[in-house]
Write a protein that holds these residues in place. Structure first.
Motif, PDB file in Angstrom:
ATOM      1  N   HIS A 134       0.819  -1.217   0.000  1.00 46.12           N
ATOM      2  CA  HIS A 134       0.000   0.000   0.000  1.00 46.12           C
ATOM      3  C   HIS A 134       0.853   1.268   0.000  1.00 46.12           C
ATOM      4  O   HIS A 134       0.545   2.234   0.689  1.00 46.12           O
ATOM      5  CB  HIS A 134      -0.979   0.001   1.177  1.00 46.12           C
ATOM      6  CG  HIS A 134      -1.843  -1.208   1.195  1.00 46.12           C
ATOM      7  ND1 HIS A 134      -2.869  -1.404   0.306  1.00 46.12           N
ATOM      8  CD2 HIS A 134      -1.800  -2.326   1.959  1.00 46.12           C
ATOM      9  CE1 HIS A 134      -3.433  -2.568   0.533  1.00 46.12           C
ATOM     10  NE2 HIS A 134      -2.803  -3.160   1.532  1.00 46.12           N
ATOM     11  N   ARG A 135       1.925   1.225  -0.788  1.00 45.49           N
ATOM     12  CA  ARG A 135       2.787   2.392  -0.921  1.00 45.49           C
ATOM     13  C   ARG A 135       2.207   3.328  -1.967  1.00 45.49           C
ATOM     14  O   ARG A 135       1.500   2.907  -2.874  1.00 45.49           O
ATOM     15  CB  ARG A 135       4.192   1.970  -1.332  1.00 45.49           C
ATOM     16  CG  ARG A 135       4.888   1.173  -0.235  1.00 45.49           C
ATOM     17  CD  ARG A 135       6.242   0.691  -0.638  1.00 45.49           C
ATOM     18  NE  ARG A 135       7.133   1.805  -0.935  1.00 45.49           N
ATOM     19  CZ  ARG A 135       8.309   1.644  -1.515  1.00 45.49           C
ATOM     20  NH1 ARG A 135       8.739   0.449  -1.845  1.00 45.49           N
ATOM     21  NH2 ARG A 135       9.070   2.680  -1.760  1.00 45.49           N
ATOM     22  N   ASP A 136       2.528   4.592  -1.853  1.00 39.93           N
ATOM     23  CA  ASP A 136       2.108   5.580  -2.833  1.00 39.93           C
ATOM     24  C   ASP A 136       2.758   5.239  -4.174  1.00 39.93           C
ATOM     25  O   ASP A 136       3.989   5.164  -4.259  1.00 39.93           O
ATOM     26  CB  ASP A 136       2.544   6.967  -2.360  1.00 39.93           C
ATOM     27  CG  ASP A 136       2.204   8.063  -3.334  1.00 39.93           C
ATOM     28  OD1 ASP A 136       1.418   7.824  -4.272  1.00 39.93           O
ATOM     29  OD2 ASP A 136       2.728   9.179  -3.145  1.00 39.93           O
ATOM     30  N   PRO A 137       1.977   4.998  -5.225  1.00 39.62           N
ATOM     31  CA  PRO A 137       2.568   4.646  -6.523  1.00 39.62           C
ATOM     32  C   PRO A 137       3.582   5.682  -7.016  1.00 39.62           C
ATOM     33  O   PRO A 137       4.595   5.319  -7.612  1.00 39.62           O
ATOM     34  CB  PRO A 137       1.360   4.565  -7.461  1.00 39.62           C
ATOM     35  CG  PRO A 137       0.202   4.302  -6.582  1.00 39.62           C
ATOM     36  CD  PRO A 137       0.520   4.992  -5.281  1.00 39.62           C
ATOM     37  N   GLY A 145      -1.192  11.442 -10.931  1.00 39.93           N
ATOM     38  CA  GLY A 145      -1.494  10.598 -12.075  1.00 39.93           C
ATOM     39  C   GLY A 145      -0.403  10.468 -13.109  1.00 39.93           C
ATOM     40  O   GLY A 145      -0.472   9.611 -13.979  1.00 39.93           O
ATOM     41  N   TYR A 146       0.642  11.300 -13.035  1.00 42.45           N
ATOM     42  CA  TYR A 146       1.756  11.121 -13.970  1.00 42.45           C
ATOM     43  C   TYR A 146       3.033  11.783 -13.475  1.00 42.45           C
ATOM     44  O   TYR A 146       3.009  12.701 -12.662  1.00 42.45           O
ATOM     45  CB  TYR A 146       1.411  11.626 -15.374  1.00 42.45           C
ATOM     46  CG  TYR A 146       1.382  13.133 -15.530  1.00 42.45           C
ATOM     47  CD1 TYR A 146       2.539  13.841 -15.822  1.00 42.45           C
ATOM     48  CD2 TYR A 146       0.205  13.841 -15.407  1.00 42.45           C
ATOM     49  CE1 TYR A 146       2.524  15.215 -15.970  1.00 42.45           C
ATOM     50  CE2 TYR A 146       0.179  15.207 -15.564  1.00 42.45           C
ATOM     51  CZ  TYR A 146       1.334  15.894 -15.844  1.00 42.45           C
ATOM     52  OH  TYR A 146       1.310  17.258 -15.984  1.00 42.45           O
ATOM     53  N   ILE A 180      10.128  10.803 -21.330  1.00 42.08           N
ATOM     54  CA  ILE A 180       9.009   9.868 -21.172  1.00 42.08           C
ATOM     55  C   ILE A 180       7.988  10.442 -20.201  1.00 42.08           C
ATOM     56  O   ILE A 180       8.284  11.374 -19.444  1.00 42.08           O
ATOM     57  CB  ILE A 180       9.473   8.492 -20.655  1.00 42.08           C
ATOM     58  CG1 ILE A 180      10.113   8.625 -19.270  1.00 42.08           C
ATOM     59  CG2 ILE A 180      10.405   7.820 -21.645  1.00 42.08           C
ATOM     60  CD1 ILE A 180      10.312   7.308 -18.546  1.00 42.08           C
ATOM     61  N   ARG A 181       6.802   9.848 -20.225  1.00 41.75           N
ATOM     62  CA  ARG A 181       5.787  10.130 -19.219  1.00 41.75           C
ATOM     63  C   ARG A 181       5.351   8.795 -18.631  1.00 41.75           C
ATOM     64  O   ARG A 181       5.040   7.852 -19.357  1.00 41.75           O
ATOM     65  CB  ARG A 181       4.591  10.837 -19.825  1.00 41.75           C
ATOM     66  CG  ARG A 181       3.419  10.957 -18.824  1.00 41.75           C
ATOM     67  CD  ARG A 181       2.360  11.875 -19.299  1.00 41.75           C
ATOM     68  NE  ARG A 181       2.837  13.237 -19.025  1.00 41.75           N
ATOM     69  CZ  ARG A 181       2.135  14.329 -19.285  1.00 41.75           C
ATOM     70  NH1 ARG A 181       0.948  14.236 -19.834  1.00 41.75           N
ATOM     71  NH2 ARG A 181       2.637  15.521 -19.001  1.00 41.75           N
ATOM     72  N   VAL A 182       5.335   8.729 -17.309  1.00 39.33           N
ATOM     73  CA  VAL A 182       4.823   7.550 -16.615  1.00 39.33           C
ATOM     74  C   VAL A 182       3.475   7.951 -16.014  1.00 39.33           C
ATOM     75  O   VAL A 182       3.419   8.764 -15.099  1.00 39.33           O
ATOM     76  CB  VAL A 182       5.788   7.063 -15.511  1.00 39.33           C
ATOM     77  CG1 VAL A 182       5.233   5.806 -14.851  1.00 39.33           C
ATOM     78  CG2 VAL A 182       7.186   6.825 -16.061  1.00 39.33           C
ATOM     79  N   SER A 183       2.418   7.413 -16.585  1.00 39.70           N
ATOM     80  CA  SER A 183       1.063   7.647 -16.078  1.00 39.70           C
ATOM     81  C   SER A 183       0.722   6.491 -15.147  1.00 39.70           C
ATOM     82  O   SER A 183       1.114   5.352 -15.400  1.00 39.70           O
ATOM     83  CB  SER A 183       0.064   7.674 -17.227  1.00 39.70           C
ATOM     84  OG  SER A 183       0.451   8.621 -18.189  1.00 39.70           O
ATOM     85  N   TYR A 184      -0.015   6.772 -14.090  1.00 41.32           N
ATOM     86  CA  TYR A 184      -0.299   5.712 -13.128  1.00 41.32           C
ATOM     87  C   TYR A 184      -1.630   5.905 -12.423  1.00 41.32           C
ATOM     88  O   TYR A 184      -2.164   7.012 -12.351  1.00 41.32           O
ATOM     89  CB  TYR A 184       0.821   5.608 -12.090  1.00 41.32           C
ATOM     90  CG  TYR A 184       0.962   6.855 -11.245  1.00 41.32           C
ATOM     91  CD1 TYR A 184       0.249   7.003 -10.059  1.00 41.32           C
ATOM     92  CD2 TYR A 184       1.799   7.897 -11.631  1.00 41.32           C
ATOM     93  CE1 TYR A 184       0.360   8.144  -9.286  1.00 41.32           C
ATOM     94  CE2 TYR A 184       1.923   9.045 -10.866  1.00 41.32           C
ATOM     95  CZ  TYR A 184       1.201   9.162  -9.700  1.00 41.32           C
ATOM     96  OH  TYR A 184       1.302  10.295  -8.943  1.00 41.32           O
TER      97      TYR A 184
END
Length: 90
Positions: free
Chosen positions: A12-15, A36-37, A51-55
């Motif tokens: 349950h870590r912060d993504p 969110g990114y 790059i963009r990491v969306s999550y």
């Protein structure tokens, strides 16, 4: 490109924290953070890949944004970029 890869958040870590840690361990430099990114770039010698990491809480995606000296043709990109993204994905 990595699209909607499942993210097992057992602890349950912060993504965002997990992604930032992975980026810094792979020598990416973070340029922007929003819910969110995360935007980042990798630079080596005379090349650069943005790059963009969306999550979300359960998935993430890594997408190409821009590059310098990686011979991007609109549909193909130098294999170095794919290698960097694969390493980051792991």
């Amino acid at each position: 490109m990595v699209t909607n890869r499942a993210y097992n958040n057992t602890y349950h870590r912060d993504p965002a924290e997990v992604i930032e840690l992975a980026l810094t361990r792979r020598l990416y430099r973070i340029t922007a953070r929003e819910p969110g990114y995360i935007d980042a770039f990798y630079a080596a010698r005379d090349v650069r890949a943005d790059i963009r990491v969306s999550y979300t809480d359960t998935t993430y995606s890594i997408t190409y944004v821009d590059s310098q000296n990686l011979r991007y043709t609109g549909s193909r990109l130098d294999a170095h970029h794919n290698h960097w993204v694969t390493n980051l994905d792991h």
